[in-house]
Structure formats: structure tokens, C-alpha cells
Design a protein around this motif. Structure first.
Motif, PDB file in Angstrom:
ATOM      1  N   GLY A   1       0.760  -1.314  -0.045  1.00  0.00           N
ATOM      2  CA  GLY A   1      -0.102  -0.051  -0.194  1.00  0.00           C
ATOM      3  C   GLY A   1       0.841   1.177  -0.037  1.00  0.00           C
ATOM      4  N   ILE A   2       0.359   2.332  -0.576  1.00  0.00           N
ATOM      5  CA  ILE A   2       1.109   3.470  -0.677  1.00  0.00           C
ATOM      6  C   ILE A   2       0.643   4.346   0.742  1.00  0.00           C
ATOM      7  CG2 ILE A   2       1.786   5.648  -2.054  1.00  0.00           C
ATOM      8  CD1 ILE A   2       2.307   3.423  -3.921  1.00  0.00           C
ATOM      9  N   PRO A   3       1.396   4.640   1.676  1.00  0.00           N
ATOM     10  CA  PRO A   3       1.007   5.223   2.713  1.00  0.00           C
ATOM     11  C   PRO A   3       0.737   6.819   2.527  1.00  0.00           C
ATOM     12  CG  PRO A   3       3.009   4.077   3.133  1.00  0.00           C
ATOM     13  CD  PRO A   3       2.995   3.896   1.736  1.00  0.00           C
ATOM     14  N   GLN A   4       0.033   7.234   3.447  1.00  0.00           N
ATOM     15  CA  GLN A   4      -0.472   8.488   3.290  1.00  0.00           C
ATOM     16  C   GLN A   4       0.603   9.608   2.860  1.00  0.00           C
ATOM     17  OE1 GLN A   4      -2.060  10.772   6.750  1.00  0.00           O
ATOM     18  NE2 GLN A   4      -3.911  10.994   5.688  1.00  0.00           N
ATOM     19  N   ALA A   5       1.545   9.721   3.725  1.00  0.00           N
ATOM     20  CA  ALA A   5       2.565  10.896   3.569  1.00  0.00           C
ATOM     21  C   ALA A   5       3.420  10.640   2.127  1.00  0.00           C
ATOM     22  CB  ALA A   5       3.581  10.664   4.749  1.00  0.00           C
ATOM     23  N   MET A   6       3.302   9.179   1.661  1.00  0.00           N
ATOM     24  CA  MET A   6       4.256   9.321   0.417  1.00  0.00           C
ATOM     25  C   MET A   6       3.267   9.694  -0.634  1.00  0.00           C
ATOM     26  SD  MET A   6       6.166   5.578   0.742  1.00  0.00           S
ATOM     27  CE  MET A   6       6.749   5.668  -1.072  1.00  0.00           C
ATOM     28  N   HIS A   7       2.124   9.603  -0.604  1.00  0.00           N
ATOM     29  CA  HIS A   7       0.982   9.927  -1.423  1.00  0.00           C
ATOM     30  C   HIS A   7       0.837  11.518  -1.516  1.00  0.00           C
ATOM     31  CE1 HIS A   7      -3.247  11.201  -2.230  1.00  0.00           C
ATOM     32  NE2 HIS A   7      -3.063  10.688  -3.206  1.00  0.00           N
TER      33      HIS A   7
ATOM     34  N   TYR B   1      14.876   3.510   0.626  1.00  0.00           N
ATOM     35  CA  TYR B   1      14.020   3.086  -0.591  1.00  0.00           C
ATOM     36  C   TYR B   1      12.690   3.853  -0.598  1.00  0.00           C
ATOM     37  CZ  TYR B   1      11.427  -0.213  -3.050  1.00  0.00           C
ATOM     38  OH  TYR B   1      10.664  -0.819  -3.984  1.00  0.00           O
ATOM     39  N   SER B   2      12.280   4.320   0.393  1.00  0.00           N
ATOM     40  CA  SER B   2      10.921   5.082   0.113  1.00  0.00           C
ATOM     41  C   SER B   2      11.032   6.398  -0.469  1.00  0.00           C
ATOM     42  CB  SER B   2      10.192   5.294   1.497  1.00  0.00           C
ATOM     43  OG  SER B   2       9.945   4.035   2.024  1.00  0.00           O
TER      44      SER B   2
ATOM     45  N   ASN C   1       3.307  13.549  -0.755  1.00  0.00           N
ATOM     46  CA  ASN C   1       4.641  13.831  -1.118  1.00  0.00           C
ATOM     47  C   ASN C   1       4.709  13.770  -2.609  1.00  0.00           C
ATOM     48  OD1 ASN C   1       5.757  14.332   1.424  1.00  0.00           O
ATOM     49  ND2 ASN C   1       6.914  12.816   1.177  1.00  0.00           N
ATOM     50  N   VAL C   2       4.047  12.824  -3.194  1.00  0.00           N
ATOM     51  CA  VAL C   2       4.205  12.672  -4.633  1.00  0.00           C
ATOM     52  C   VAL C   2       3.169  13.615  -5.179  1.00  0.00           C
ATOM     53  CG1 VAL C   2       3.499  10.820  -6.450  1.00  0.00           C
ATOM     54  CG2 VAL C   2       4.758  10.008  -4.533  1.00  0.00           C
ATOM     55  N   CYS C   3       2.030  13.618  -4.698  1.00  0.00           N
ATOM     56  CA  CYS C   3       1.086  14.693  -5.163  1.00  0.00           C
ATOM     57  C   CYS C   3       1.488  16.081  -5.259  1.00  0.00           C
ATOM     58  CB  CYS C   3      -0.155  14.608  -4.516  1.00  0.00           C
ATOM     59  SG  CYS C   3      -1.358  13.163  -4.919  1.00  0.00           S
TER      60      CYS C   3
END
Ligand SMILES: [Zn+2]
Length: 454
Positions: free
Chosen positions: A87-93, A145-146, A95-97
Motif C-alpha cells: 500500500g502507498i502510505p498517506q505521507a508518500m501519497h 528506499y521510500s 509527497n508525490v502529489c
């Protein structure tokens, strides 16, 4: 001049299929694809099972992120990223957005970051940390890695946007039967129940298929889904599991095409029986065969109109554990529960208030006349069945999109309890025993608003 309608596009698709000629008046979609390998090169911990006791040891198959970018006849764009992750965690989502907005002017409503929920992918930053005995060295490897994965996601999406070129889209729906409701059928009994035809539901065996053709009729990409945990294997090798095998089978029979998989509402569904690589491959081949049948049966053309809608819904958390309950848990097995209890106790003692609600991503897209609803978390199958009842049997529903914070039970499953009903709050690290009673109502109302606004 009247805008071109779905049936006109369908007609011209039929007339021109198989020939390189594009009808002069025909408006087309644009589509682009890109992929990058994300198999970890360092021995990271594998995500999804509390019972594992060491990091990964090699790979069965590479892990991928893949992107399908779309642009409609008016220039409205959207990107769907699929990934061999839990799953892509909230914080990574987030950052990417933020980076996609800055680089490509994309809003979160135009972006789907989906996860196949393979349990043979890497642990990502901040996700399910109470589940695994991570030391500082593992944590820093996971952080590194993240961060690299975030950069690769942005890069892959950029490549897919750069690849946008005229295309036709078509939709269809097949079926595959290997998902079993794990709440209603005990795993050990499943072979006998299958023999007796006595498996109990509910299940969603639909295989939604979005086919992307070049103007000359060649297949450029195929996006397909299935509502079932990607958990045939629980070993120590990187693997995309059954969904990885399905994509490999499709890319073998269509070497010029990119195959992309998204998870449906498979929170309470398992591929059973399981735990053998042959079974992962067999289920993958079953899924690929279902997709092939849809392609052969001439899927229906989708007009080049795209609508993208999104809401972050504030979901309420239910009852909070007391200090006495947490103290008691610090001495009880499993160790993942002890870690959760100790962490919450230290937050409690530090005077840090527990969160009481969680911002939950919900999207509704329309591609021509095809509705796609995406949800965060691990939704149980009831959501897919309810959305289809309300918005039509052709509705596609994806779970595990844009954040996986815990399971998303329907009111029925919430009341029944169990792991999907509330127990999973602990490994996911949320400070409550379960969601509040209005979880289903808030999500259903949110979906109604989004669909109505299109
Ligand atoms: Zn799960």
C-alpha cells in the motif's frame, strides 16, 4: 456543431477497427505508458505478515511500478499508477502529489496511486511499523528506499505523460473464481468446500478490463482488476504474487502491451487454497485468461470524455483503548500488540492526544460512460457490491488506492468484528479499537456526492 457522442465513437471504432485509417471527424483519447523496476537491492523487510522474522532473501520475479496516462478530447488528463507494494502510505501519497502538481499541474483528483497489496513487497516508510521488529538500520534502509520510490513514481508518471499519443479506449468485464470469502470459509476446509460446491460468499468475481488500443488496432495497454488479497505466498522472496503472474502472462501474449493490475475490494477475500508458487501462477493465468476473453469479445468503445472527482472524507475512529487496557497488553502476545500498546502508552503519558478521525481518499472517475470508484484502505467486498447495486453492475471499484491506513469494514463487518472488522487497527497502528459506526454511511454518501457531481 454537436459534441461527438459515445455511440458515434463506438460506431467509428467498429468501422475502422483493424485498419490504420482514422475517421476524419473522430476524436480520440491520448494514452501513454511507462514502467520502472522497483525490486529492492538491499535486504529490506517484507511487508504484510507479523510472523516473518528476517528480511528478504532474493526474488521470484521483479517488482514494478507502471503508469497509464490518459488525456481526453478536451485535454483533461489523468494518471493511474499501479505498484507491486502492500500500500502507498498517506505521507508518500502527499509527497508525490505535491511534486506532480509542481511538475505537471496535476491535482490529486487526477492521480490514482494504487497498490497490488502483494505481501512479498517491501515495508514502506511509516506503514505498519508496529507489526515488525525493525531496528534503526532497517528503518534507515526503509526511509532511503521510500524516498527513491517517491522519485521513481514521479519519474514514471512524467514518462507516461511524455508518451501520450492517439488511442482508443474500450471497457469490458470478465470473471475469475479463485477469490474466497475468508471470513465465512475456514482456510483448512476450503478444498473440501470447493469439492462440495459449498463455499459461502459474499464475493466479487468480476474482472474489470480497460483496453487501450493504438489507432491501428494494436493493443498498447490493458488495465485490469480483481477483488482478492494478493497473498498466495508468505515466503522471503520479492514477488508480485498472483497479480504479478497475471501481468507476466498478458505481456507474454501481447509483447507490445503493458499490463497493469489494480486491487478491488478484496479486504475479506483470499486466494484459496494457497502457499504454493504453482497456485500463484495458476491464479495469475486464470486472471489473464479472463482478461483475454474480454479482449476477444470486443470490449465496448469509450468516448474520449474524462471526469475526475475526489474527496478526502473525514472518517471517525471508534472507541479508544484505556490506559489499563494498554498496560495489560504490554505483557500479552503477540509482540506486535505489545509494540502498539507501548507506543500508545508513551504518547498518552507525553500528553499527546490521539487522533479521533482520519482523512480518507475517495475518487470517482468517468471514462466515457465507464464509472470507476477508488477507495483508500482495505475495503471489504460489501463496498463493491453496494456500489454496483447503486451505480450499475458495470461499475468498477478499486481499493488500496492513494493510502492504505487499515481495513475498511462495511457496517455489517464492523458489527461482526474480527480482524477486518476492527482487529487490524492494531498492526496498522491506529489509536482505536475500530472505526465508528458511521464508517459505511460516510463513504456511501461521499461516493453518491462524487458520482452526482460528474
Ligand atoms: Zn490486507
Amino acid at each position: 456543431m454537436k459534441p461527438i457522442t459515445g455511440w458515434m465513437v463506438a460506431l467509428s471504432f467498429l468501422l475502422s477497427a483493424g485498419s490504420a485509417k482514422i475517421h476524419a471527424a473522430e476524436k480520440l483519447w491520448k494514452a501513454g505508458v511507462a514502467r520502472m523496476e522497483i525490486t529492492p537491492t538491499e535486504p529490506l523487510w517484507l511487508a504484510g505478515y507479523a510472523t516473518r522474522d528476517k528480511p528478504a532473501e532474493g526474488k521470484l520475479m521483479p517488482l514494478w511500478i507502471k503508469t497509464l496516462a490518459l488525456e481526453d478530447a478536451d485535454g483533461h488528463r489523468a494518471v493511474i499508477l499501479t505498484s507491486d507494494t502492500l500500500g502507498i502510505p498517506q505521507a508518500m501519497h502527499q509527497n508525490v502529489c505535491a511534486r506532480l502538481k509542481q511538475k505537471f499541474q496535476l491535482e490529486p483528483e487526477q492521480i490514482i496511486l494504487s497498490a497490488s497489496h502483494t505481501h512479498c513487497g517491501p515495508v514502506l516508510r511509516g506503514a505498519l511499523y508496529d507489526m515488525y521488529p525493525l531496528d534503526d538500520q532497517q528503518r534507515s534502509m526503509i526511509d532511503k528506499y521510500s524516498a527513491e520510490l517517491e522519485a521513481k513514481i514521479v519519474e514514471t508518471i512524467g514518462k507516461a505523460l511524455a508518451d501520450l499519443s492517439p488511442a482508443r479506449l474500450a471497457a469490458g468485464q470478465g470473471t475469475a473464481g479463485f477469490a474466497v470469502n475468508r471470513r465465512n470459509n475456514s482456510e483448512a476446509n476450503v478444498p473440501k468446500l470447493i469439492e462440495q460446491g459449498a463455499l459461502k460468499g459474499p464475493v466479487d468475481h468480476a474482472v474489470p478490463v480497460l483496453a487501450v488500443f493504438l489507432p491501428d488496432g494494436k493493443l498498447k495497454a490493458v488495465l485490469f482488476g480483481y477483488a482478492c488479497h494478493n497473498t498466495v505466498m508468505a515466503f522471503y522472496q520479492w514477488s508480485g504474487d498472483y497479480a504479478g503472474f497475471a501481468q507476466m502472462a498478458l505481456e507474454k501474449s501481447h509483447p507490445e502491451a503493458t499490463a497493469l493490475f489494480f486491487m478491488g475490494c478484496g479486504g475479506d477475500q483470499n486466494p484459496l487454497p494457497r502457499r504454493k508458487v504453482e497456485l500463484a501462477e495458476r491464479y495469475g493465468n486464470m486472471l489473464a485468461a479472463a482478461v483475454e476473453e474480454v479482449l476477444l469479445a470486443r470490449p465496448r468503445a469509450l468516448g474520449p470524455q474524462l471526469a475526475t472527482r475526489m474527496e478526502m472524507i473525514s472518517l471517525n475512529l471508534g472507541p479508544v483503548p484505556t490506559e489499563a487496557e494498554l498496560e495489560k497488553m504490554t505483557n500479552e502476545k503477540p509482540e506486535s500488540h505489545q509494540r502498539w500498546a507501548r507506543r500508545l502508552l508513551s504518547e498518552m503519558k507525553a500528553g499527546k492526544p490521539f487522533i479521533r478521525s482520519y482523512s480518507f481518499p475517495l475518487q470517482a472517475w468517468r471514462l466515457g460512460d465507464q464509472l470507476l470508484i477508488t477507495m483508500g484502505g482495505e475495503p471489504v467486498v460489501d463496498y463493491a457490491l453496494k456500489f454496483k447495486q447503486e451505480f450499475g453492475t458495470q461499475t468498477w471499484v478499486a481499493g488500496y488506492c492513494n493510502d492504505v491506513m487499515t481495513y475498511i469494514p462495511s457496517l455489517r463487518v464492523l458489527k461482526e468484528g474480527g480482524y477486518d472488522g476492527g482487529g487490524a487497527m492494531i498492526p496498522y497502528g491506529l489509536p482505536a479499537w475500530r472505526w465508528a459506526d458511521d464508517v459505511e454511511e460516510l463513504i456511501m454518501n461521499g461516493a453518491r456526492r462524487l458520482v452526482k457531481s460528474q
